[in-house]
Scaffold this motif. Sequence first.
Motif, PDB file in Angstrom:
ATOM      1  N   LEU A 152       0.834  -1.200   0.000  1.00  0.00           N
ATOM      2  CA  LEU A 152       0.000   0.000   0.000  1.00  0.00           C
ATOM      3  C   LEU A 152       0.870   1.252   0.000  1.00  0.00           C
ATOM      4  N   PRO A 153       0.387   2.339  -0.569  1.00  0.00           N
ATOM      5  CA  PRO A 153       1.147   3.603  -0.497  1.00  0.00           C
ATOM      6  C   PRO A 153       1.199   4.133   0.924  1.00  0.00           C
ATOM      7  N   ALA A 154       2.147   4.996   1.183  1.00  0.00           N
ATOM      8  CA  ALA A 154       2.340   5.521   2.532  1.00  0.00           C
ATOM      9  C   ALA A 154       1.141   6.356   2.947  1.00  0.00           C
ATOM     10  N   CYS A 158      -5.869   0.393   5.083  1.00  0.00           N
ATOM     11  CA  CYS A 158      -5.678  -0.984   4.617  1.00  0.00           C
ATOM     12  C   CYS A 158      -6.638  -1.348   3.489  1.00  0.00           C
ATOM     13  N   GLY A 159      -7.808  -0.761   3.465  1.00  0.00           N
ATOM     14  CA  GLY A 159      -8.778  -1.094   2.437  1.00  0.00           C
ATOM     15  C   GLY A 159      -8.828  -0.091   1.306  1.00  0.00           C
ATOM     16  N   SER A 160      -7.724   0.544   0.999  1.00  0.00           N
ATOM     17  CA  SER A 160      -7.725   1.584  -0.037  1.00  0.00           C
ATOM     18  C   SER A 160      -7.549   1.032  -1.441  1.00  0.00           C
ATOM     19  N   GLU A 163      -7.235  -4.975  -4.200  1.00  0.00           N
ATOM     20  CA  GLU A 163      -6.628  -6.237  -3.779  1.00  0.00           C
ATOM     21  C   GLU A 163      -6.705  -6.413  -2.269  1.00  0.00           C
ATOM     22  N   SER A 164      -6.376  -5.344  -1.523  1.00  0.00           N
ATOM     23  CA  SER A 164      -6.427  -5.446  -0.062  1.00  0.00           C
ATOM     24  C   SER A 164      -7.862  -5.595   0.431  1.00  0.00           C
ATOM     25  N   ALA A 167      -8.827  -9.195  -0.049  1.00  0.00           N
ATOM     26  CA  ALA A 167      -8.198 -10.065   0.945  1.00  0.00           C
ATOM     27  C   ALA A 167      -8.886  -9.935   2.303  1.00  0.00           C
ATOM     28  N   ILE A 168      -9.252  -8.714   2.693  1.00  0.00           N
ATOM     29  CA  ILE A 168      -9.929  -8.522   3.977  1.00  0.00           C
ATOM     30  C   ILE A 168     -11.322  -9.146   3.944  1.00  0.00           C
ATOM     31  N   ASP A 169     -12.045  -8.980   2.835  1.00  0.00           N
ATOM     32  CA  ASP A 169     -13.382  -9.582   2.724  1.00  0.00           C
ATOM     33  C   ASP A 169     -13.312 -11.106   2.763  1.00  0.00           C
ATOM     34  N   GLU A 170     -12.283 -11.675   2.183  1.00  0.00           N
ATOM     35  CA  GLU A 170     -12.124 -13.133   2.253  1.00  0.00           C
ATOM     36  C   GLU A 170     -11.898 -13.590   3.688  1.00  0.00           C
ATOM     37  N   ALA A 171     -11.069 -12.854   4.440  1.00  0.00           N
ATOM     38  CA  ALA A 171     -10.865 -13.185   5.848  1.00  0.00           C
ATOM     39  C   ALA A 171     -12.147 -12.993   6.651  1.00  0.00           C
TER      40      ALA A 171
END
Length: 503
Positions: A152-154, A158-160, A163-164, A167-171
């Motif tokens: 992710l950019p600085a 986390c959900g910006s 892809e992230s 991944a969070i929705d899968e978890a």
Amino acid sequence: MPSVDPKNAPRSTLPPALQELLVREAVFLMSRKRISDALASAEQQTSSGSFARPLLSLFARKDNRNKRREEVDNVAVLRAGIKKLDDAYPQLETCVERSLENYLREHDAEYANGLAASRFIDDWHRLLAQFELDTSHLLGALNALPAHFDALPAGAACGSTPESRQAIDEAVAFGRALQEDITFVNKIADAQRIRAGIDNITLYRQPERNWRGSIHSLHFVLPSLALDSIQSLEADINEVAEKVRAAIQGECQLASYVVGYGVTSYHRRVWASLREAAPLQVNPDNMEVILSETEELMDSGRLKEWRPTRPEPTAPTPITAAAPPPSIAPVAGRPPSVPRPAAAVPAAPPPVVPGPSLRLTRSPDLKLPSRTAPPVVPATSSPKPPPAPAAEAPLPATTASSTESQDSLADLTAERNRLEQILLETRASLTEREQFLSESEARLMQVSQAQIEREVDLEQREEQLRDLEKRLRQMQSSLSSQPAAPAPAPAPAVAKVFDEFNE
């Protein structure tokens, strides 16, 4: 047609989404059987044609070669079709199995009561295997999140990125599955506590966590804070999973004692009955269309298992202060009228997203086995609107309170009757189990006593045999130590006396 809440729907009717999955499974199995029959027929024709020799082989040789090539091609195509179905069917079968498991957990009380009675050992083992799988999936998804956060950019949340977020929705989905497993274990523990009583030792309730909400909150935090949250989540999941795993393993051991006493899998019995009823809902002319739709759903990842719909918690509606009613002088002998609160308007149900249409012979309406279905209302008959309620006079507060008391009393009476019915069933089952255990114990004691008596008899005979052997050895040793005795002398011959009378 308005949507129906699954909790208010009759228990004998399956949800439409689950019926659709069962119909798709039936189409797969029917197609597999048809292709297998066609393959057997084609192989038989090919083997019989190889030994047939035409009369005019000179003129029909080219036609025979073409026919032979077509037969070989048909066999290859049929084998490829069977292989394709065999490769795709396990995914559909797993989806149907999980969907039926979710339905039994939510709407079938016999399933939970049977597990609470230490029955259905195969279902207990499947519950343990599914819990292990959901735990490993959740931990694996959490371990994969830091790699997505590093890209992710600085200063970004986390959900910006897509892809992230994926991944969070899968978890989150894995966390929901694990929470549902623990909720069902607690449902079994409650049923077992009702059956056995408060004083007896039963399956303890397991701690329930809101892992789904904790993981979903990672969308809005920074990666540095998310890493600490992930570590604490993993530690908590491991701790709770260890307790739940030990509890399920203990119930599996208890169920193994009565493995030969009744049905070993309630889930398998219901599934077999539904598999027999599902082909009746299929139109044979549309099997290819349904099969292609199912393959497309599996390839695109849109084939999802059925889960019960649970409303999400909503924020409370702010209460606005209403204008005070005008002051009215009370009538003598009558209490002042209290304005009745306005009836709450129910929220509109969420829109139903239609899935791919199935070409069926009639509307899917599969029924659970050994249960009576409610009468089906024809779709053409439109329900008459209810008559408009007449204007009611404002009731006093005492009437409203008495109505609430009557409703609560009726609820308590119904709950008491239900608990008494469960108590009677529990006592009957415990009586049968105690009788079975007492008879088994008596037979075991008889067999043990006979075995002990036989062992004592054998020991006595063995002791007697040792004494006889000892005496035999003593006699042999005494005979060998004594000298040989001389032979006795022959007796002298007696002279015969002459008797004149006898002569």
